[in-house]
Write a protein that holds these residues in place. Sequence first.
Motif, short mmCIF file in Angstrom:
data_model
loop_
_atom_site.label_atom_id
_atom_site.label_comp_id
_atom_site.label_asym_id
_atom_site.label_seq_id
_atom_site.Cartn_x
_atom_site.Cartn_y
_atom_site.Cartn_z
N VAL A 1 0.76 -1.12 0.03
CA VAL A 1 0.07 0.08 0.46
C VAL A 1 0.78 1.15 -0.14
N PHE B 1 0.78 5.27 0.09
CA PHE B 1 -0.02 6.54 -0.08
C PHE B 1 0.88 7.64 0.68
N SER C 1 5.49 9.62 -0.38
CA SER C 1 4.78 8.70 -0.22
C SER C 1 5.27 7.54 0.60
N SER D 1 -1.99 10.07 -4.23
CA SER D 1 -3.94 9.19 -4.14
C SER D 1 -2.92 7.65 -3.94
N ARG D 2 -3.68 6.84 -3.40
CA ARG D 2 -3.59 5.40 -2.42
C ARG D 2 -3.68 4.47 -3.55
N GLU E 1 -2.73 0.09 -4.49
CA GLU E 1 -2.65 -0.92 -3.62
C GLU E 1 -2.20 -1.60 -4.76
#
Length: 449
Positions: free
Chosen positions: A202, A204, A237, A293-294, A296
């Motif tokens: 992840v 973010f 980040s 933005s996130r 994954e």
Amino acid sequence: FCFSSWFLVQVHGQGGVKFQNWAKTYGSSPELYFQPTSVEEIREILDMARQRNKRVKVVGGGHSPSDIACTDDFMIQMGKMNRVLKVDKEKQQVMVEGGIFLSDLNVELNKHGLALANLGAVSEVAAAGVIGTGTHNTGIKHGILPTQVVALTLLTASGEILECSESINADIFQAARLHLGCLGVVLTVTFQCVPQFHLHEVAFPSTLTEVLDHLEDHLKRSQYFRFLWFPHTENVSVIYQDPTNKPPSSSASWFWDYAVGYYLLEFLLWMSTFVPTLVSWINRFFFWLLFSSRVENINISYKIFNYECRFKQHVQDWAIPIEKTKEALLELKAALENNPKIVAHYPVEVRFARGDGIWLSPCFQRDSCYVNIIMYRPYGKNVPRLNYWLIYEGIMKKHGGRPHWAKAHSCTRKDFEKMYPAFHKFCSVREKLDPTGMFLNTYLEKVFY
């Protein structure tokens, strides 16, 4: 060249080979270049080197962004000695030849339901080379890659083969787990593995202030935590990677990764060589474009650990005691703000590793934070970096830093004697195993003399 008349084995050495490291920042022209396929052949090469008073350098993937692998004498490239020799499923250990690339080993281990607990970003590197320079990744519960080595065999300058582990030749083992290519030829390496696993990654956005103020929380929250800071900004980040049982999935796209993240970036960085003030704008723009933005990803562990280093680059990477992380990074940020003429490409990559007992490990006897700085070379063009490099090295030294052995640095023996409590132990093992300095080169002379 072919020398056969007085040898049992036919050893072929090629003349006229030019060696260059991956980033094309260092290179050399060895007098003879060998790709042996057996221990006997390597012995013959060492004999020939002894008779002709030549030095020998062993190389694997040639990925090190320094001149640690360069020589004008004999070069041995280990790519043909790349087999998996033994998989012990009970102990979860694997014995491999020193020349195997980790990219091939990862695939082989996967077939046996095994994996390495930690890997660096690049797997086009040979097993013996990875441990030779102290390759690392991140994760405060994980050591640098050599900590996963439980045994190895070494062919010394005199042609003797030494088995080394915690219980056999223990001193040589502690030296050889990070050997700098100067103790002999590493023939086999035995790694401690773990059961195969998937990782959930992840990424973010955050700020430098937030991450540094809550560093402990981040370190506890994720097993493989690192962050990227965008110089000339507050932008960060944060990247968490953790084992998961979920099936693979990805939010990556070719367009953003390549069209924007590679081609557009390279073009803009090239433009900035004419207008340096563009760099801080590029760092902001790319953070907004790709990191705000996130995101994954889930995949088999080695595919998450590895990422493509697409750009040719100059890099420095020092390990400082973990408690100095905040102070050192804020000092680097302030130094860049106070010297507006100095530009720094993104990212500054910040990673963490557990302390260990390996004599020349940058993490020797202390948990550490690695601060990795980069200057890209767009279309192969060199970018002024000297002032940035000097400021960074000064800050790292001030905070008790130790440079990554594979990366460029300006340290000499005097520095290493201060940095490494066990430096003299390493030197005495090296002098015993290689009294004539057969495995030295220019880089290593700066380290030992």
